[in-house]
Scaffold this active site. Sequence first.
Site, PDB file in Angstrom:
ATOM      1  CE  LYS A  87      -3.812  -7.631   0.802  1.00 35.03           C
ATOM      2  NZ  LYS A  87      -4.160  -6.376   0.127  1.00 35.03           N
TER       3      LYS A  87
HETATM    4  C1  LIG Z   1      -3.904  -5.055   0.517  1.00 33.95           C
HETATM    5  C2  LIG Z   1      -3.975  -4.055  -0.545  1.00 33.95           C
HETATM    6  C3  LIG Z   1      -3.120  -2.936  -0.563  1.00 33.95           C
HETATM    7  C4  LIG Z   1      -2.152  -2.644   0.553  1.00 33.95           C
HETATM    8  O1  LIG Z   1      -1.108  -3.592   0.646  1.00 33.95           O
HETATM    9  P1  LIG Z   1      -0.268  -3.724   1.987  1.00 33.95           P
HETATM   10  O2  LIG Z   1       0.647  -4.873   1.756  1.00 33.95           O
HETATM   11  O3  LIG Z   1      -1.273  -4.006   3.070  1.00 33.95           O
HETATM   12  O4  LIG Z   1       0.421  -2.442   2.214  1.00 33.95           O
HETATM   13  C5  LIG Z   1      -3.190  -2.082  -1.638  1.00 33.95           C
HETATM   14  N1  LIG Z   1      -4.077  -2.272  -2.645  1.00 33.95           N
HETATM   15  C6  LIG Z   1      -4.922  -3.322  -2.647  1.00 33.95           C
HETATM   16  C7  LIG Z   1      -5.881  -3.458  -3.764  1.00 33.95           C
HETATM   17  C8  LIG Z   1      -4.896  -4.246  -1.612  1.00 33.95           C
HETATM   18  O5  LIG Z   1      -5.728  -5.297  -1.627  1.00 33.95           O
END
Ligand SMILES: *Cc1c(COP(=O)(O)O)cnc(C)c1O
Length: 469
Positions: free
Chosen positions: A116
């Site tokens: 993120k």
């Molecule tokens: C948010 C997240 C995901 C999923 O990503 P999306 O964009 O919501 O599909 C997968 N792995 C981790 C570690 C995350 O923080």
Amino acid sequence: MKYVSTRTGSGPDAPAVGFLEAVLSGLAPDGGLYVPQTWPELTAEEIAAFAGQPYHRVAADILGRFTGGEIPYDALEEMCEEAYSTFTHAATCPVKQLTPGLFLVELFHGPSLAFKDVAMQLLGRLYDYALARHGRTMTVVCATSGDTGGAAVEAFRGRANARIVALFPEGRISEVQRRFMTTAGESNVACVSVDGTFDDCQAILKTMFGDDQFRNAVDLSGVNSINFARIAAQAVYYFTAAVALGAPHRSVAFAVPTGNFGDAFAGWVARRMGLPIAGILVATNSNDIVSRAFETGRYARGVVAATQSPAMDIQVASNFERLYYESVRRDGVETGRAFRAFAETGVIDLPPQALSAMRETFTGASVTEDDTARSMLSTLNETGELVDPHTAVALAAARRASLPDPTTPMAVLSTAHPAKFPEAVSAATGATPEIPAAARGLAARPERYDHLPADADAIMAYVRAFVTR
Ligand SMILES: *Cc1c(COP(=O)(O)O)cnc(C)c1O
């Protein structure tokens, strides 16, 4: 370049807006998601020229194709350079080989140790840029299944023109995830532990956006993956990874651990922009609404189960609306109808043409808790790599999948550092992940957060009080 709502034509229309307005508002006023009116396309020569470039420069090039000239290139490149200087790896998102044909794309070298950060570090700077020019202060509210909150707090803490409220589901995120949000100690940060699931948090956020009076009173903004800038920023590492693995001269397959479908949709965007992606394997844990949709043609909400990969414990994948819109040939009337009905019934039966359009890019696979744990163990035994449970879900799916062409490399997006989920990693492997510098000291810092019921009115009252404080 203008942005339109995925529900355009389905009621009182949201007007087309510029890039910065689409970024600052997050969700369109008609409840739809913003998408660019046309997709930028790159030639094979332009893609080939990314080879050997620093990550921030590729990011500025890709992002610059979405801004419609609203940000001068130099300013954008400076933002990208600053954003990615917070990453501890010189390649920003390095590609690591595991076995012949199988690679990890490590997206977790940012300040909160999850992917993120890649989009959020840029988003914080885009907000600064846009808000400072208008002398405006906004309230960013984010619902988090664990990692978005930490990344958002890291990106917005201490910024002059924005405050941030993070809503997270009580007891459903790891301690490290929680501490990344609750130990910021900055007066423009508030955290709320909500007595409910992530889907409850996300529904409360939608209620806030649907309440014009509230939305205006607090100058509300959203940085969940409904925010288009996040999608654009995430398309960048598909390009850098694929180019590192031989694109545009050969195509590359990706496996993506999926919750809200933002990361996977960014891959669709990269492919639409001309990157030769052979296919995207969408890997879910037992919360498998998205993988089931690709398998069965039925997008149907289930009950959220708590798993070892909590950032994917989601049964309503917001960005699926963007894919649907594209797959019904940008028919906003049909998209508005389908997703308003989904809010009531929890089901969309995908039109056969839309399903086959989706299957041109995506296949789905869901992975059990046992297989996730076994995937962490076998990856450690066979390659010496300790991976986090989300990455393990995608690795399990990738190993099971048979590629049409064995010479096509499979790149698995590695979305979190194993030290963010130490309990699950140790339980599966017996090994303890080494804690990177970013997370050291978190345990000793005091936490600050409030606890509220999963009730939109109560949380809106809380946000109002925080804003006027
Ligand atoms: C948010 C997240 C995901 C999923 O990503 P999306 O964009 O919501 O599909 C997968 N792995 C981790 C570690 C995350 O923080």
